[in-house]
Scaffold this active site. Structure first.
Site, mmCIF file in Angstrom:
data_model
loop_
_atom_site.group_PDB
_atom_site.id
_atom_site.type_symbol
_atom_site.label_atom_id
_atom_site.label_comp_id
_atom_site.label_asym_id
_atom_site.label_seq_id
_atom_site.Cartn_x
_atom_site.Cartn_y
_atom_site.Cartn_z
ATOM 1 N N LYS A 140 -16.825 -24.451 29.185
ATOM 2 C CA LYS A 140 -15.345 -24.252 29.295
ATOM 3 C C LYS A 140 -15.081 -23.316 30.399
ATOM 4 C CE LYS A 140 -11.142 -23.266 26.819
ATOM 5 N NZ LYS A 140 -10.541 -23.207 25.311
ATOM 6 N N ARG A 210 -10.423 -35.640 19.356
ATOM 7 C CA ARG A 210 -9.276 -35.217 19.113
ATOM 8 C C ARG A 210 -8.224 -36.517 18.569
ATOM 9 N NH1 ARG A 210 -9.034 -30.593 23.225
ATOM 10 N NH2 ARG A 210 -11.292 -30.471 23.760
ATOM 11 N N ASP A 279 -3.676 -32.924 21.404
ATOM 12 C CA ASP A 279 -5.346 -32.694 21.857
ATOM 13 C C ASP A 279 -5.727 -31.489 21.483
ATOM 14 O OD1 ASP A 279 -2.793 -31.785 23.503
ATOM 15 O OD2 ASP A 279 -4.405 -30.678 24.676
ATOM 16 N N ASP A 289 -9.778 -25.063 20.212
ATOM 17 C CA ASP A 289 -8.822 -24.476 21.097
ATOM 18 C C ASP A 289 -8.021 -23.163 21.030
ATOM 19 O OD1 ASP A 289 -9.763 -26.117 23.092
ATOM 20 O OD2 ASP A 289 -8.153 -27.433 23.473
HETATM 21 P P1 AMP Z 1 -5.367 -26.248 26.915
HETATM 22 O O1 AMP Z 1 -4.087 -25.510 26.862
HETATM 23 O O2 AMP Z 1 -6.372 -25.343 26.975
HETATM 24 O O3 AMP Z 1 -5.516 -27.008 25.358
HETATM 25 O O4 AMP Z 1 -5.467 -27.229 27.706
HETATM 26 C C1 AMP Z 1 -4.595 -28.489 28.018
HETATM 27 C C2 AMP Z 1 -4.860 -29.254 29.140
HETATM 28 O O5 AMP Z 1 -5.059 -28.706 30.524
HETATM 29 C C3 AMP Z 1 -6.517 -29.914 29.038
HETATM 30 O O6 AMP Z 1 -6.404 -31.294 29.627
HETATM 31 C C4 AMP Z 1 -7.243 -28.888 29.933
HETATM 32 O O7 AMP Z 1 -8.411 -29.558 30.185
HETATM 33 C C5 AMP Z 1 -6.259 -28.631 31.063
HETATM 34 N N1 AMP Z 1 -6.334 -27.212 31.681
HETATM 35 C C6 AMP Z 1 -6.179 -25.927 31.089
HETATM 36 N N2 AMP Z 1 -6.377 -25.098 32.264
HETATM 37 C C7 AMP Z 1 -6.915 -25.753 33.130
HETATM 38 C C8 AMP Z 1 -7.612 -25.287 34.458
HETATM 39 N N3 AMP Z 1 -7.513 -24.249 34.653
HETATM 40 N N4 AMP Z 1 -7.859 -26.334 35.562
HETATM 41 C C9 AMP Z 1 -7.916 -27.639 35.118
HETATM 42 N N5 AMP Z 1 -7.302 -27.990 33.724
HETATM 43 C C10 AMP Z 1 -6.996 -27.252 32.832
HETATM 44 MG MG MG Z 2 -6.847 -28.192 24.608
#
Ligand code: AMP
Ligand code: MG
Length: 512
Positions: A140, A210, A279, A289
């Site tokens: 990650k 998910r 998700d 997450d």
């Molecule tokens: P999360 O809030 O970690 O569950 O992420 C929600 C979505 O945003 C997922 O599709 C992640 O892969 C994407 N995401 C979160 N941070 C980043 C980042 N720095 N670069 C690219 N995608 C991101």
């Molecule tokens: Mg996520």
């Protein structure tokens, strides 16, 4: 129930066409470090719309910040070999036999449907443990993928160590969760509100399937893909359901059951996930997450820590309803598999969803009984528990410490709080305890096994992270050691004390 077919779904179809192109990335060396990986890539048998083959983007100067040796051992991996594995955990080199992919998924984020996918994570593959268990091994923060949208594909050191600490704490509390094998610093900076040191977390999960993965297939209107995903997920996580005449319906009920149990366990320890988007709900039933999550100090059912959750959608006490809402989104995707007649399918889905509340209540009540040393069941128990919670709420009492204070035989005999409402409640509780065959000592043992002494207190986690990002890992190691045995009565007082009086309200931020 809302059957979502909207513009976002059509956009998703467009973007999926784009996503099938392969990404050009740097070619990695295959690592000659072999800690004992046993790769298997069952997910790759799914239709291509569920993933894109993509490699991690190498980083400048990887070095291991923390390695979870006990977890490595339980996975059948040699910790000594992994000790030198920073290049592996950084994605600069690939383990022999890995088949890296980014997984595609969609999701309702704060109620709004969006096309997502691993924007900053790469699945190296599935590793089979010596016991034959299958684990996803995911990096990650490993660079951009076709699902990155505007993001940089990277993660910062603080939030990755935070996920490490809290996921390992959850595991030690006995709550199903993804786990953390390692965090490496990248030697690069990431741009957030400020420049921060970059890092990559190696996450270990029963799977990363998910609710949003099902939504992805449904949004593309690909019924064959959806069926393949449902069969695959059932076989992977619920192999016992193979022989039923209604396997998809049974599968949905089994998923609901695990979520009901999981959310009840969160509530029992005061955990607030903070971003229960579809998700971020895993079909395996694991907590997944760790973004803006945190543990509650004072018992306040409306507690929200996340700065972006302005409406309190994901507040502590809202988590069961939100889980049910997310499960309704899952049910929508499965309708064609429940029955070919849509009306019958919807009725079946509603019938199943209608059982969520009682499933959750059952798990919640069982756990709360144990927290109060009640080893038998009486019809008035729920009222007795609620009376205590209401009093704790009115009195602004610390959730964890109040239950722990009650958890010794002396506290049962002699009220520990001098307050009329408490004394009245205490009388009812001790009467109740004497109506069960178990002795007070046995009741106290039950309580001690269900009421943690130590949780990852927000101020202690922050203290550990502040030291860690400046290079002092000792504070985090001490915290992790204490969190590893949360029910042992030996935790030093600094880890069990609530935040100092007058501390600012704790807030978590999503800019991870
Ligand atoms: P999360 O809030 O970690 O569950 O992420 C929600 C979505 O945003 C997922 O599709 C992640 O892969 C994407 N995401 C979160 N941070 C980043 C980042 N720095 N670069 C690219 N995608 C991101
Ligand atoms: Mg996520």
């Amino acid at each position: 129930m809302c059957l979502c077919v909207d513009a976002a779904f059509r956009d998703l179809k467009q973007s999926a066409i784009h996503l099938t192109c392969t990404m050009r990335t740097a070619d990695q060396e295959i690592s000659n470090i072999d800690p004992g990986w046993k790769w298997d890539h069952s997910y790759l048998q799914l239709p291509a719309l569920f993933f894109t083959r993509v490699r991690p983007t190498p980083v400048e100067r990887p070095h291991t910040v923390i390695l979870n040796r006990p977890l490595a051992q339980s996975l059948g991996l040699d910790p000594a070999a992994l000790e030198t594995g920073a290049t592996l955990f950084a994605g600069n080199e690939l383990p022999h036999g890995a088949a890296p992919i980014a997984q595609a998924y969609a999701g309702h984020q704060f109620g709004h449907f969006t096309s997502l996918g691993d924007g900053r994570a790469i699945l190296l593959g599935e590793h089979l443990s010596p016991g034959g268990q299958r684990f996803d091994i995911q990096l990650k923060g490993s660079g951009r993928t076709p699902y990155s949208r505007g993001g940089d594909g990277r993660a910062a050191l603080g939030p990755m160590l935070r996920e490490y600490i809290i996921s390992e704490a959850m595991h030690a509390l006995g709550i199903p969760t993804t786990r953390s094998l390692a965090v490496v610093a990248t030697g690069e900076e990431v741009i957030r509100q400020e420049m921060l040191p970059g890092a990559i977390l190696t996450r270990v999960a029963a799977s990363h399937i998910r609710v949003g993965t099902f939504q992805h297939a449904a949004a593309l209107d690909d019924s064959a893909a959806l069926r393949a995903l449902a069969d695959y997920t059932r076989q992977r996580h619920f192999p016992e359901l193979g022989h039923s005449e209604t396997p998809h319906y049974d599968f949905f009920q089994a998923v609901m059951e695990r979520q009901a149990a999981l959310i009840a366990q969160w509530l029992h320890v005061g955990f607030i996930h903070g971003v229960m988007n579809t998700d971020n709900m895993a079909l395996s039933g694991e907590t997944i997450d760790y973004g803006p999550c945190a543990f509650m100090d004072d018992y306040e059912p409306e507690t929200v820590f996340s700065s972006i959750d302005r409406q309190g959608r994901y507040a502590y006490s809202s988590q069961p309803q939100i889980a049910r809402w997310n499960l309704a989104r899952l049910a929508e995707t499965l309708l064609p598999l429940f029955h070919e007649d849509r009306k019958i399918a919807v009725d079946l889905a509603n019938e199943a969803l209608g059982t969520f509340e009682s499933r959750f209540q059952g798990h919640w009540l069982r756990g709360m009984r144990s927290k109060l040393g009640l080893c038998t069941a009486e019809s008035e128990d729920a009222a007795l528990i609620q009376e205590l919670l209401d009093w704790m709420h009115r009195s602004h009492l610390d959730f964890t410490n109040t239950f722990r204070t009650l958890s010794d035989a002396a506290a049962m005999a002699e009220p520990t709080f001098v307050d009329m409402d408490f004394l009245t409640w205490h009388g009812k509780w001790t009467d109740r305890l004497t109506r069960q065959p178990q002795s007070l000592v046995e009741a106290a043992q039950t309580m001690a096994a269900h009421n943690p002494v130590v949780i990852p207190r927000n101020h202690k986690v922050e203290e550990a992270l502040s030291a860690a990002v400046t290079g002092d890992l000792s504070v985090m190691h001490r915290l992790l050691e204490v969190l590893a045995t949360p029910y042992a009565a030996t935790a030093p007082a600094e880890y069990t004390a609530p935040p100092p009086a007058g501390s600012a309200r704790y807030q978590t931020f999503c800019g991870t």
